[in-house]
Design an enzyme around this catalytic site. Structure first.
Site, PDB file in Angstrom:
ATOM      1  N   GLU A  20       0.704  -1.230   0.169  1.00  0.00           N
ATOM      2  CA  GLU A  20      -0.131  -0.163   0.071  1.00  0.00           C
ATOM      3  C   GLU A  20       0.928   1.434   0.136  1.00  0.00           C
ATOM      4  OE1 GLU A  20      -3.191   0.103  -0.673  1.00  0.00           O
ATOM      5  OE2 GLU A  20      -3.742  -1.957  -0.300  1.00  0.00           O
ATOM      6  N   TYR A  69      -6.772   6.333   3.654  1.00  0.00           N
ATOM      7  CA  TYR A  69      -6.633   5.394   2.769  1.00  0.00           C
ATOM      8  C   TYR A  69      -5.968   4.154   3.073  1.00  0.00           C
ATOM      9  CZ  TYR A  69      -5.433   2.431  -1.022  1.00  0.00           C
ATOM     10  OH  TYR A  69      -5.118   1.255  -1.597  1.00  0.00           O
ATOM     11  N   ASP A  98      -9.589   6.125  -2.880  1.00  0.00           N
ATOM     12  CA  ASP A  98      -8.494   6.580  -3.367  1.00  0.00           C
ATOM     13  C   ASP A  98      -8.845   7.094  -4.721  1.00  0.00           C
ATOM     14  OD1 ASP A  98      -9.313   4.535  -4.994  1.00  0.00           O
ATOM     15  OD2 ASP A  98      -7.406   3.828  -5.319  1.00  0.00           O
TER      16      ASP A  98
END
Length: 362
Positions: free
Chosen positions: A34, A117, A135
């Site tokens: 991520e 996020y 996102d």
DNA sequence: AAGACGGGGTC
DNA sequence: GACCCAGTCTT
């Protein structure tokens, strides 16, 4: 819309890409992927994901690394604060949290480099917490399907889209839902030329029905790009040494290494090089000297027109000047063969690719 | 609320 | 040239 999540997940199960981080729920792997994927395309981030997993198989290995080595592995990916935060968080988890990642959105969000996020992504994918990711993909998908023209980069926009995503999320399977909506945005509901003709939501998609696909999502303000003129000084001693420095101050490329830099107001011509550079302080490891005090033998400009290097907020005009020194400078330098050990900006890496120090030695 | 922060891809 | 990318942090 009724059954949005059901249709979305159905689409996803038939169309998803097999990505390496989709084979695991291990928090270290998910967190790593991520961070790498922030503002970065899957194809660009993938090689970095592989090299990080291989070099640092777990959070303890990453924590034990030197920050300069982490930056070196991150070289070329951009947004280097991600790498520094990655390392800081690895140390935090390894040494303060017993090697165990937090398992809630709230606690995850406290980690450096982990925002709304990323905390949502990890919490949902690893721990099945029903917290929606928002996102760039999610903004696009929801703004189009629901015809929402609130600017996505505004505070009201962020709240509105988060709330909508949170309303739509599949509480029973948040991990799949989150990945599905992002995948749908990335491969179907693309920014340009989305595949509306065989989209499972086209019948109810407000943007499609009203012909507003190209107008959504709405983004406020445009960034202004500043022109800067960089003159890099490539010192070369008879022994094949050169001088580099680590960028410590805030600003671009913090933590990376580069050559001594003379920044000017405009493109620097060869005739004006001497007068401009003479007063420049050349920072060594232990001491510093003025350029004019150095035993300069020859100055060779490497290109007539500057190299243009574009960043999101800056347009760099870069020239490389080779400075041959007739003897040791008194500054602590490094053998040019060791340059590859240091993380450098892309523009320098690219320059080094077709530059040979041997051309300037004997 | 607005800027800063990289590098690469698409159109 | 303009926009975008599995955003976050600072001012």
């Amino acid at each position: 819309m009724l059954n949005f999540s059901k249709k979305l997940i159905h689409w996803y199960l038939q169309n998803k890409r097999e990505l390496p981080w989709r084979q695991t729920q291990d928090p270290y792997s998910i967190w790593l992927s991520e961070i790498i994927l922030q503002q970065t395309r899957v194809e660009q981030g993938m090689p970095y994901y592989f090299s990080f997993v291989e070099t640092y198989p777990d959070v303890k290995a990453l924590a034990a690394a030197r920050e300069d080595d982490v930056l070196k592995l991150w070289q070329g990916l951009g947004y280097y604060s991600r790498a520094r935060n990655l390392h800081a968080t690895a140390k935090k988890v390894a040494y303060d949290l017993n090697g165990v990642f937090p398992d809630t959105y709230k606690e995850l969000k406290k980690l450096k480099g982990v925002g709304d996020y990323t905390a949502s992504a990890i919490a949902s994918i690893c721990f099945n917490e029903a917290t929606a990711v928002v996102d760039g993909n999610v903004y696009r998908v929801l703004s189009r399907i629901y015809g929402i023209d609130t600017p996505i980069n505004s505070t009201p926009g962020a709240k509105e889209f988060k709330a909508l995503a949170q309303e739509l999320i599949d509480k029973k399977d948040p991990a799949t839902f989150n990945q599905a909506i992002m995948e749908f945005g990335a491969t179907q509901c693309k920014p340009k030329n989305p595949y509306c003709l065989h989209c499972p939501f086209s019948e109810s998609c407000v943007a499609f029905q009203q012909g507003r696909i190209a107008d959504l999502p709405v983004k406020k303000g445009k960034i202004k790009v500043r022109d800067r003129f960089f003159n890099y000084l490539i010192f070369i001693t008879p022994k094949g040494e050169t001088l580099i420095q680590q960028r410590k101050e805030k600003g671009i490329w913090r933590g990376l290494f580069d050559f001594p830099l003379l920044e000017t107001e405009k493109d620097l011509q060869k005739e004006h090089f001497r007068e401009s550079v003479n007063k420049l302080m050349i920072l060594g490891k232990d001491k510093s000297v003025k350029f004019e005090a150095l035993p300069v033998e020859e100055i060779i400009l490497q290109q007539r027109a500057p190299i243009i290097h574009k960043l999101s907020h800056q347009k760099l005009h870069v020239k490389f000047w080779v400075i041959k020194l007739s003897e040791a400078s008194g500054l602590q330098m490094i053998a040019y063969e060791r340059l590859g050990d240091f993380a450098v900006p892309r523009v320098i890496d690219r320059f080094l690719e077709d530059f040979d120090f041997k051309d300037f030695l004997e």
